[in-house]
Design a protein around this motif. Structure first.
Motif, PDB file in Angstrom:
ATOM      1  N   ARG A  48       6.755  29.726  -8.041  1.00 38.97           N
ATOM      2  CA  ARG A  48       8.037  30.291  -8.469  1.00 38.97           C
ATOM      3  C   ARG A  48       7.908  31.734  -8.914  1.00 38.97           C
ATOM      4  O   ARG A  48       8.801  32.282  -9.570  1.00 38.97           O
ATOM      5  N   GLY A  49       6.769  32.343  -8.559  1.00 36.19           N
ATOM      6  CA  GLY A  49       6.549  33.748  -8.897  1.00 36.19           C
ATOM      7  C   GLY A  49       6.316  33.983 -10.373  1.00 36.19           C
ATOM      8  O   GLY A  49       6.543  35.089 -10.874  1.00 36.19           O
ATOM      9  N   ALA A  68      14.637  25.755 -17.848  1.00 34.27           N
ATOM     10  CA  ALA A  68      14.226  26.492 -16.644  1.00 34.27           C
ATOM     11  C   ALA A  68      12.776  26.940 -16.793  1.00 34.27           C
ATOM     12  O   ALA A  68      12.360  27.371 -17.879  1.00 34.27           O
ATOM     13  N   PRO A  69      11.980  26.854 -15.723  1.00 29.70           N
ATOM     14  CA  PRO A  69      10.590  27.314 -15.796  1.00 29.70           C
ATOM     15  C   PRO A  69      10.474  28.760 -16.265  1.00 29.70           C
ATOM     16  O   PRO A  69       9.508  29.123 -16.938  1.00 29.70           O
ATOM     17  N   GLU A  70      11.453  29.601 -15.921  1.00 28.76           N
ATOM     18  CA  GLU A  70      11.404  31.012 -16.325  1.00 28.76           C
ATOM     19  C   GLU A  70      11.406  31.152 -17.846  1.00 28.76           C
ATOM     20  O   GLU A  70      10.778  32.059 -18.396  1.00 28.76           O
ATOM     21  N   ARG A  71      12.089  30.257 -18.534  1.00 31.22           N
ATOM     22  CA  ARG A  71      12.139  30.337 -20.001  1.00 31.22           C
ATOM     23  C   ARG A  71      10.800  29.944 -20.620  1.00 31.22           C
ATOM     24  O   ARG A  71      10.314  30.604 -21.538  1.00 31.22           O
ATOM     25  N   ALA A 100      -2.837  22.240 -11.444  1.00 32.08           N
ATOM     26  CA  ALA A 100      -1.512  21.755 -11.072  1.00 32.08           C
ATOM     27  C   ALA A 100      -0.422  22.599 -11.714  1.00 32.08           C
ATOM     28  O   ALA A 100       0.574  22.964 -11.062  1.00 32.08           O
ATOM     29  N   ALA A 101      -0.583  22.947 -12.993  1.00 33.76           N
ATOM     30  CA  ALA A 101       0.413  23.762 -13.689  1.00 33.76           C
ATOM     31  C   ALA A 101       0.488  25.166 -13.098  1.00 33.76           C
ATOM     32  O   ALA A 101       1.580  25.710 -12.877  1.00 33.76           O
ATOM     33  N   GLU A 102      -0.676  25.756 -12.822  1.00 28.96           N
ATOM     34  CA  GLU A 102      -0.685  27.109 -12.276  1.00 28.96           C
ATOM     35  C   GLU A 102      -0.038  27.152 -10.891  1.00 28.96           C
ATOM     36  O   GLU A 102       0.678  28.105 -10.570  1.00 28.96           O
TER      37      GLU A 102
END
Length: 314
Positions: free
Chosen positions: A212-213, A183-186, A204-206
């Motif tokens: 997604r906050g 998950a991106p959050e991890r 692009a990464a930012e």
């Protein structure tokens, strides 16, 4: 107003470098000879073309007009020369290219094939960062520029030539290596090694995480892909890199592509030039070569290790 092609070439070099000395080095002339050519041009036109403010050199309004005319004249002569050569069944001339640093991992293969097929074309290649590339593109300094996404507001013709996937990479022993659908959050809680502000990969990464906050906790900011890879190998954090940069490290297994949800971020490599520019025969031929072969050249890079170990994938 009799002026010479030599004077135009010298003046263009001085204007580009904003220095008589640097122009002399480029043209293999002495500094006094370069200064004399510019002075003769000013005398024949009856107007000052350059002025000094402190230690810096600037174009006057007349200088900007003459520089534009010099570029048009020299480019027109080069196009004429190449078209005449083309009519004789030859392909000759000069090709001035600029590429962002990430493109250096596949561009030599394409250039090698092109130069083998067109031995009469002399190629000049500049490798630089994205910000300098955009400045060169806006100033019409090259025949073609190869970069990632062209920003809105830059009036250019851009042709997509190949995919440019952005991947998340970590050292082989990182805890996230081998895990599925991270998950991106991890990953956003891990320290990151990032390129300089304005880098296409970083932008692009930012954008992905910001949508997604999330934000990326930056441990280090570095100005080259090679430096970033060495920092990741040193265990300093995770990085977002173009997949094209990972050929050697992917083969040795020291860097692993993480199975991050939403990745890879698919971008495009583009060949661009200012709108209204008349491409030379050589530039048209190379653009056709890129459209025909760049995708295969990028995809033919060495196979990278899977994001998830094969035993786990089964």
């Amino acid at each position: 107003m009799p002026v010479t092609i030599r004077q135009f070439r010298v003046f263009q070099a001085v204007a580009r470098h904003q220095s008589y000395t640097a122009a002399a080095e480029e043209l293999n002339l002495t500094q006094p000879a370069v200064f004399a050519q510019v002075k003769q041009l000013e005398e024949r036109l009856g107007m000052a073309l350059l002025e000094r403010v402190g230690k810096r050199m600037f174009l006057t309004d007349a200088g900007r007009v003459v520089l534009e005319g010099a570029r048009d004249t020299l480019e027109g002569l080069e196009r004429m020369k190449m078209r005449l050569a083309d009519m004789r069944g030859l392909r000759e001339g000069r090709l001035k290219l600029a590429i962002v640093s990430t493109a250096q991992y596949f561009m030599p293969r394409l250039l090698g094939d092109f130069c083998t097929a067109n031995p009469g074309i002399e190629v000049t290649l500049t490798v630089t960062n994205r910000q300098t590339m955009l400045e060169r593109l806006a100033a019409n300094e090259d025949d073609l520029c190869v970069l990632g996404t062209v920003p809105d507001g830059l009036d250019v013709v851009a042709t997509a030539i190949a995919n440019n996937p952005i991947v998340a990479v970590a050292r082989y022993d990182h805890p996230l290596v081998g895990q599925r659908a991270i998950a991106p959050e991890r990953i956003a809680r891990k320290p990151f090694i990032l390129r300089e502000p304005g880098s296409g990969t970083r932008l692009a990464a930012e954008r992905f995480f910001r949508a997604r906050g999330l934000s990326l906790p930056m441990r280090m900011e570095l100005g080259s892909n090679e430096a970033i890879k060495q920092a990741v190998i040193g265990g300093l954090g995770i990085a977002m890199l173009s997949r094209d940069t990972l050929a050697l490290e992917g083969q040795t297994g020291v860097l692993k592509v993480l199975d991050l949800s939403g990745f890879p971020l698919m971008r495009q490599w583009q060949a661009a030039y200012p709108r209204g520019k008349h491409l030379s025969v050589a530039a048209e031929a190379f653009l056709d070569h890129l459209v025909a072969h760049a995708r295969a050249a990028v995809e033919a890079g060495p196979e990278l290790p899977p994001a998830v170990p094969k035993a786990a994938a089964g």
